[in-house]
Design an enzyme around this catalytic site. Sequence first.
Site, PDB file in Angstrom:
ATOM      1  N   ASP A 101     -23.978 133.927  66.297  1.00 42.94           N
ATOM      2  CA  ASP A 101     -23.064 133.127  67.091  1.00 42.94           C
ATOM      3  C   ASP A 101     -22.357 134.049  68.105  1.00 42.94           C
ATOM      4  O   ASP A 101     -23.032 134.709  68.894  1.00 42.94           O
ATOM      5  CB  ASP A 101     -22.091 132.407  66.143  1.00 42.94           C
ATOM      6  CG  ASP A 101     -21.242 131.356  66.807  1.00 42.94           C
ATOM      7  OD1 ASP A 101     -21.728 130.237  67.015  1.00 42.94           O
ATOM      8  OD2 ASP A 101     -20.073 131.649  67.117  1.00 42.94           O
ATOM      9  N   TYR A 231     -13.263 131.759  73.744  1.00 41.41           N
ATOM     10  CA  TYR A 231     -13.687 130.686  74.646  1.00 41.41           C
ATOM     11  C   TYR A 231     -12.844 130.680  75.925  1.00 41.41           C
ATOM     12  O   TYR A 231     -13.352 130.368  77.013  1.00 41.41           O
ATOM     13  CB  TYR A 231     -13.587 129.339  73.932  1.00 41.41           C
ATOM     14  CG  TYR A 231     -14.498 129.244  72.738  1.00 41.41           C
ATOM     15  CD1 TYR A 231     -15.824 128.842  72.871  1.00 41.41           C
ATOM     16  CD2 TYR A 231     -14.046 129.593  71.464  1.00 41.41           C
ATOM     17  CE1 TYR A 231     -16.671 128.767  71.779  1.00 41.41           C
ATOM     18  CE2 TYR A 231     -14.884 129.532  70.362  1.00 41.41           C
ATOM     19  CZ  TYR A 231     -16.201 129.125  70.519  1.00 41.41           C
ATOM     20  OH  TYR A 231     -17.045 129.082  69.436  1.00 41.41           O
ATOM     21  N   HIS A 295     -27.130 126.071  61.579  1.00 45.21           N
ATOM     22  CA  HIS A 295     -26.452 127.103  62.376  1.00 45.21           C
ATOM     23  C   HIS A 295     -25.998 128.300  61.537  1.00 45.21           C
ATOM     24  O   HIS A 295     -26.143 129.437  61.977  1.00 45.21           O
ATOM     25  CB  HIS A 295     -25.264 126.505  63.109  1.00 45.21           C
ATOM     26  CG  HIS A 295     -24.645 127.445  64.095  1.00 45.21           C
ATOM     27  ND1 HIS A 295     -25.336 127.932  65.195  1.00 45.21           N
ATOM     28  CD2 HIS A 295     -23.419 128.022  64.150  1.00 45.21           C
ATOM     29  CE1 HIS A 295     -24.550 128.754  65.887  1.00 45.21           C
ATOM     30  NE2 HIS A 295     -23.392 128.816  65.270  1.00 45.21           N
TER      31      HIS A 295
END
Length: 319
Positions: A101, A231, A295
């Site tokens: 990730d 982010y 994931h």
Amino acid sequence: MSDVNFRRIRTNGIWMHVAEQGTGPLVVLLHGFPEFWYSWRHQITFLANKGYHAVAPDLRGYGDSDSPLSPSSYSIFHLVGDIVGLLDHFGEQQAFVVGHDWGAFIGWCLSTFRPDRVRGFVSLCVPFYQRDPKNKTVESCRKVFGDDFYLCQFQEPGRAERAFARYDYLTVMKKLLLITKTDNLIAPFGMELIDYLETPSILPPWITEEELQVYADKFQESGFTGAFNYYRALDLNWEVLAAWDGTKVSIPAKFIVGDKDIGFECSGTREYVSGDVFKRFVPNLEVVIILDGHHYIHQEKPQQISEEILSFLLKFSGN
């Protein structure tokens, strides 16, 4: 996990908490969102038992590592600099790197900026992408997925923190770590993502209530702002990465992804991974697609992923 040792080291101006086990060639394990070193609990012992020095840091903003308040402190230069400082601390010119990730993104950039420090890189779930020179990252996501895409909702300081605070931390971790559908990354108009995500009533066999509580307890201590700041620095990263447009990853690399990963079906990722473009930019690349993998694949299928990582390491370490 009594054989795992813990310490805090000074690197790149912050204190970084690391878990480590074993002796031998250094393997650095970089976690993603919303995790910390504990996500590598299966691999760290496996690799140590196979003759490697496995080190899993809490990335800045996570766990027991320092968490600067400003999103500008989470640029890719900061994140890569932290890992270079980690290698320096252990006195290693080179290390194997494994990333999942966000940790995969950091690993790709480390391999691009400082290939002299990476013996080989294993990426879980996130392939290497070239920067879009025309559209900033957040703008591109808004165009494709809309304003209520998770990445867009995370941009406003305090917004996601307030939404997450309406739930206890165990419920938040269940909602995030057990997500399986790509559609769930986009909330309906006017709804916060965390409100939209379902809370599973039955846990999958790969994780226990006690393990989820470990995550919940740690995020209750640290909060989520550090994680959201990754982010919030995306457009800053878009700006600073301009100098590497067109750069190839020259080191040996392996990409592992589950065929049911939430990002694998998203925006042509499957076609990109299976086609020639990915390998054009990463010439020395091996691709492995895991059937029925999601994931958080290193936790979901720990033995299989550990063996895939080991098979790559053995090619270049001589163990």
